[in-house]
Design an enzyme around this catalytic site. Structure first.
Site, PDB file in Angstrom:
ATOM      1  CE1 TYR A  24      40.823  44.303  30.985  1.00 21.40           C
ATOM      2  CE2 TYR A  24      43.123  43.648  31.166  1.00 21.40           C
ATOM      3  CZ  TYR A  24      41.783  43.321  31.164  1.00 21.40           C
ATOM      4  OH  TYR A  24      41.396  42.019  31.341  1.00 21.40           O
ATOM      5  CB  SER A  32      43.749  40.740  34.397  1.00 21.07           C
ATOM      6  OG  SER A  32      44.697  40.595  33.357  1.00 21.07           O
TER       7      SER A  32
END
Length: 252
Positions: A148, A135
């Protein structure tokens, strides 16, 4: 077809980014095992080149079980796509130990042990390609995404290490770091804003490409990384964000 004769395992392949990857792989001639917690929808379930494997990747036994089921059904594994992941928003002071442990189990532990389980099958077939879905939050951060971001930065680091360790087996490993990719979740988020139309336009302005991404954008790149055409590419994290992180923000 770029993936004719190839066998792929894709985690979280029933929706969103994973679905875009699965659909493109099938279009390019691959047989695909889709590993996820829920059942496949009818379109995928009825496809002769798709196998659904239902399991929870937070279970330590799930990676080896999923790989053996896929390899037993199709006859091996050439491509592994570690796409499945979870995300929650918490301030640092509110992150619970059980939440952290589950996120790391799904986002970071499962990918490593899926690779470990797939290795004998890839070696037997003369090599393979591992694609990890990271990501842009493995490179930068949004508020309340500490856990995350840590998990995705870990995926990027693991990608480099796997490329180094497995190159001698003719196994390549690369990561895709997507930015904003349209999904049901992202559409619901935009719809929840006070002025959804204005929010959508502001989001587009963040992207030099003039739009947000689609799951098939990720699928197209995954096809290239899975194919023999990318044979000299390994150890890289490729940012796929329409130029969002390349654009310096202005204070007005």
């Amino acid at each position: 077809m770029q993936l004719a004769g190839k066998i792929a395992l894709v985690t979280g392949g029933g929706q969103g980014i994973g679905r875009g990857i699965v659909e493109r792989f099938v279009e390019e001639g691959a047989q695909v095992a889709v590993v996820q917690r829920g059942p496949l929808d009818s379109a995928l379930e009825q496809h002769q080149d798709v196998l659904g494997i239902q399991t929870d990747l937070s279970d330590p036994t799930a990676p080896s079980m999923a790989v053996e089921q896929a390899a037993g059904h199709f006859g091996g594994i050439d491509i592994l796509v570690n796409n499945a992941g979870i995300m929650f928003e918490r301030s640092v002071s509110r992150i619970r130990l059980d939440e952290w442990d589950r996120m790391i189990a799904v986002n970071l532990r499962a990918p490593l042990f899926l690779v470990q389980a797939a290795l004998p099958h890839m070696r037997r077939r003369g090599g393979g390609s591992i694609i990890n879905i990271g990501s842009i939050e493995g490179l930068a951060a949004n508020p309340c995404h500490t856990a995350y971001c840590a998990s995705k930065a870990g995926i990027h680091g693991m990608t480099r290490a796997l490329a180094v360790d497995l190159g001698g087996d003719n196994i390549r490993c690369n990561a895709i770091a997507p930015g904003w990719i349209a999904s049901e979740l992202s559409e619901n988020y935009l719809a929840s804003q006070p002025d959804p139309a204005a929010a959508r336009e502001a989001l587009k302005r963040l992207h030099p490409a003039g739009r947000v991404g689609n799951p098939t954008d990720v699928g197209d790149l995954a096809v290239y990384l899975a194919s023999d055409r990318s044979g000299f590419l390994t150890g890289e994290t490729i940012v796929l964000d329409g130029g969002r992180t390349a654009k310096l923000p202005l204070p007005f």
